[in-house]
Design a protein around this motif. Structure first.
Motif, PDB file in Angstrom:
ATOM      1  N   SER A  94     -13.340  -8.041  35.640  1.00 42.35           N
ATOM      2  CA  SER A  94     -12.782  -7.457  34.596  1.00 42.35           C
ATOM      3  C   SER A  94     -11.706  -6.449  34.795  1.00 42.35           C
ATOM      4  O   SER A  94     -10.568  -6.738  34.087  1.00 42.35           O
ATOM      5  CB  SER A  94     -13.999  -6.209  33.834  1.00 42.35           C
ATOM      6  OG  SER A  94     -13.260  -5.651  32.936  1.00 42.35           O
ATOM      7  N   GLN A  95     -11.791  -5.847  35.885  1.00 44.36           N
ATOM      8  CA  GLN A  95     -10.373  -5.315  36.540  1.00 44.36           C
ATOM      9  C   GLN A  95      -9.272  -6.179  36.638  1.00 44.36           C
ATOM     10  O   GLN A  95      -8.173  -5.956  36.200  1.00 44.36           O
ATOM     11  CB  GLN A  95     -10.636  -4.472  37.637  1.00 44.36           C
ATOM     12  CG  GLN A  95     -11.391  -3.210  37.445  1.00 44.36           C
ATOM     13  CD  GLN A  95     -11.829  -2.724  38.902  1.00 44.36           C
ATOM     14  OE1 GLN A  95     -11.793  -3.142  39.899  1.00 44.36           O
ATOM     15  NE2 GLN A  95     -12.681  -1.531  38.783  1.00 44.36           N
ATOM     16  N   LYS A  96      -9.377  -7.339  37.099  1.00 48.31           N
ATOM     17  CA  LYS A  96      -8.427  -8.417  37.338  1.00 48.31           C
ATOM     18  C   LYS A  96      -7.795  -8.857  35.794  1.00 48.31           C
ATOM     19  O   LYS A  96      -6.718  -8.867  35.826  1.00 48.31           O
ATOM     20  CB  LYS A  96      -8.884  -9.582  38.079  1.00 48.31           C
ATOM     21  CG  LYS A  96      -7.927 -10.711  38.466  1.00 48.31           C
ATOM     22  CD  LYS A  96      -8.565 -11.800  39.397  1.00 48.31           C
ATOM     23  CE  LYS A  96      -8.987 -12.701  38.317  1.00 48.31           C
ATOM     24  NZ  LYS A  96      -9.541 -13.889  39.254  1.00 48.31           N
ATOM     25  N   GLU A  97      -8.598  -9.075  35.085  1.00 46.62           N
ATOM     26  CA  GLU A  97      -8.101  -9.270  33.760  1.00 46.62           C
ATOM     27  C   GLU A  97      -7.473  -8.116  33.066  1.00 46.62           C
ATOM     28  O   GLU A  97      -6.305  -8.565  32.274  1.00 46.62           O
ATOM     29  CB  GLU A  97      -9.607  -9.597  32.849  1.00 46.62           C
ATOM     30  CG  GLU A  97      -9.073 -10.143  31.422  1.00 46.62           C
ATOM     31  CD  GLU A  97      -8.220 -11.252  31.365  1.00 46.62           C
ATOM     32  OE1 GLU A  97      -7.654 -11.791  30.335  1.00 46.62           O
ATOM     33  OE2 GLU A  97      -8.380 -12.202  32.307  1.00 46.62           O
ATOM     34  N   ASP A  98      -7.852  -6.954  33.117  1.00 44.74           N
ATOM     35  CA  ASP A  98      -7.198  -5.798  32.626  1.00 44.74           C
ATOM     36  C   ASP A  98      -5.671  -5.845  33.345  1.00 44.74           C
ATOM     37  O   ASP A  98      -4.720  -5.526  32.777  1.00 44.74           O
ATOM     38  CB  ASP A  98      -7.991  -4.491  32.907  1.00 44.74           C
ATOM     39  CG  ASP A  98      -9.185  -4.725  32.066  1.00 44.74           C
ATOM     40  OD1 ASP A  98      -9.300  -5.295  31.214  1.00 44.74           O
ATOM     41  OD2 ASP A  98     -10.107  -3.407  32.516  1.00 44.74           O
ATOM     42  N   LEU A  99      -5.699  -6.016  34.723  1.00 47.82           N
ATOM     43  CA  LEU A  99      -4.375  -6.088  35.152  1.00 47.82           C
ATOM     44  C   LEU A  99      -3.342  -7.017  34.651  1.00 47.82           C
ATOM     45  O   LEU A  99      -2.256  -6.978  34.280  1.00 47.82           O
ATOM     46  CB  LEU A  99      -4.480  -6.000  36.942  1.00 47.82           C
ATOM     47  CG  LEU A  99      -5.107  -4.987  37.496  1.00 47.82           C
ATOM     48  CD1 LEU A  99      -5.274  -5.142  39.008  1.00 47.82           C
ATOM     49  CD2 LEU A  99      -4.192  -3.819  37.293  1.00 47.82           C
ATOM     50  N   ARG A 100      -4.073  -8.353  34.575  1.00 47.93           N
ATOM     51  CA  ARG A 100      -3.259  -9.389  34.118  1.00 47.93           C
ATOM     52  C   ARG A 100      -2.851  -8.993  32.678  1.00 47.93           C
ATOM     53  O   ARG A 100      -1.584  -9.432  32.259  1.00 47.93           O
ATOM     54  CB  ARG A 100      -4.221 -10.886  33.934  1.00 47.93           C
ATOM     55  CG  ARG A 100      -3.396 -11.880  33.752  1.00 47.93           C
ATOM     56  CD  ARG A 100      -4.251 -12.908  33.254  1.00 47.93           C
ATOM     57  NE  ARG A 100      -4.953 -12.763  31.962  1.00 47.93           N
ATOM     58  CZ  ARG A 100      -4.481 -13.019  30.747  1.00 47.93           C
ATOM     59  NH1 ARG A 100      -3.366 -13.133  30.642  1.00 47.93           N
ATOM     60  NH2 ARG A 100      -5.496 -12.730  29.819  1.00 47.93           N
ATOM     61  N   LYS A 101      -3.523  -8.507  31.824  1.00 43.38           N
ATOM     62  CA  LYS A 101      -2.977  -8.005  30.450  1.00 43.38           C
ATOM     63  C   LYS A 101      -1.980  -7.206  30.424  1.00 43.38           C
ATOM     64  O   LYS A 101      -1.084  -7.151  29.891  1.00 43.38           O
ATOM     65  CB  LYS A 101      -4.212  -7.666  29.702  1.00 43.38           C
ATOM     66  CG  LYS A 101      -5.390  -8.665  29.111  1.00 43.38           C
ATOM     67  CD  LYS A 101      -6.434  -8.156  28.451  1.00 43.38           C
ATOM     68  CE  LYS A 101      -7.134  -9.114  28.081  1.00 43.38           C
ATOM     69  NZ  LYS A 101      -8.413  -8.607  27.263  1.00 43.38           N
ATOM     70  N   GLU A 102      -2.076  -6.106  31.399  1.00 45.55           N
ATOM     71  CA  GLU A 102      -1.157  -4.830  31.584  1.00 45.55           C
ATOM     72  C   GLU A 102       0.308  -5.618  32.142  1.00 45.55           C
ATOM     73  O   GLU A 102       1.155  -5.223  31.842  1.00 45.55           O
ATOM     74  CB  GLU A 102      -1.842  -3.927  32.387  1.00 45.55           C
ATOM     75  CG  GLU A 102      -1.128  -2.763  32.487  1.00 45.55           C
ATOM     76  CD  GLU A 102      -1.465  -1.418  33.603  1.00 45.55           C
ATOM     77  OE1 GLU A 102      -0.735  -0.859  33.868  1.00 45.55           O
ATOM     78  OE2 GLU A 102      -2.727  -1.636  33.714  1.00 45.55           O
ATOM     79  N   LEU A 103       0.303  -6.629  33.122  1.00 47.84           N
ATOM     80  CA  LEU A 103       1.359  -7.088  33.559  1.00 47.84           C
ATOM     81  C   LEU A 103       1.809  -7.876  32.665  1.00 47.84           C
ATOM     82  O   LEU A 103       3.142  -7.846  32.424  1.00 47.84           O
ATOM     83  CB  LEU A 103       0.719  -8.008  34.799  1.00 47.84           C
ATOM     84  CG  LEU A 103       1.928  -8.669  35.355  1.00 47.84           C
ATOM     85  CD1 LEU A 103       3.051  -7.911  36.028  1.00 47.84           C
ATOM     86  CD2 LEU A 103       1.558  -9.994  36.454  1.00 47.84           C
ATOM     87  N   ALA A 104       1.104  -8.556  31.697  1.00 48.59           N
ATOM     88  CA  ALA A 104       1.711  -9.306  30.543  1.00 48.59           C
ATOM     89  C   ALA A 104       2.581  -8.424  29.526  1.00 48.59           C
ATOM     90  O   ALA A 104       3.572  -8.759  29.307  1.00 48.59           O
ATOM     91  CB  ALA A 104       0.764 -10.253  29.886  1.00 48.59           C
ATOM     92  N   ARG A 105       1.848  -7.321  29.224  1.00 50.69           N
ATOM     93  CA  ARG A 105       2.585  -6.350  28.357  1.00 50.69           C
ATOM     94  C   ARG A 105       3.987  -5.675  29.152  1.00 50.69           C
ATOM     95  O   ARG A 105       4.760  -5.312  28.357  1.00 50.69           O
ATOM     96  CB  ARG A 105       1.784  -5.096  28.178  1.00 50.69           C
ATOM     97  CG  ARG A 105       0.542  -5.441  27.138  1.00 50.69           C
ATOM     98  CD  ARG A 105      -0.132  -4.323  26.690  1.00 50.69           C
ATOM     99  NE  ARG A 105      -1.110  -3.470  27.624  1.00 50.69           N
ATOM    100  CZ  ARG A 105      -1.964  -3.631  28.091  1.00 50.69           C
ATOM    101  NH1 ARG A 105      -2.900  -4.557  27.658  1.00 50.69           N
ATOM    102  NH2 ARG A 105      -2.948  -3.062  28.884  1.00 50.69           N
TER     103      ARG A 105
END
Length: 100
Positions: A71-82
């Motif tokens: 979940s943290q990895k997915e959150d970081l991926r989304k934050e990086l995309a933003r």
């Protein structure tokens, strides 16, 4: 002659009795050994069951930790995309300001 026959028969019976006693002793020892083996196996099985229970109890927290990490990895991926999108937007604004 009858005494000799009964004496010989008595010896045969005594020998048979002694052989049967030896056989019974041997069987008793085998039974005792089998009981000891069964007891040892049961103790080993109990130890294995306890180890399995402990391992299973450790699996749940591990699965939860892995899920949390995913979940943290997915959150970081989304934050990086933003962040990349924001960089693109800012670069376009900077380019439009310098062009105009």
């Amino acid at each position: 002659a009858t005494d000799a026959i009964s004496s010989a028969g008595g010896r045969d019976l005594t020998r048979e009795l002694n052989m049967e006693k030896a056989r019974a002793t041997s069987l008793q020892q085998q039974l005792s050994s089998a009981n000891d083996s069964a007891r040892t196996r049961e103790e080993s099985n109990a130890d294995l069951r306890n180890s399995l229970k402990e391992a299973v109890s450790l699996l749940k927290p591990l699965k939860e930790h892995v899920a949390q990490a995913e979940s943290q990895k997915e959150d970081l991926r989304k934050e990086l995309a933003r962040s990349k999108q924001r960089i693109d937007d800012l670069e376009k604004r900077v380019a439009s300001q310098t062009a105009g």
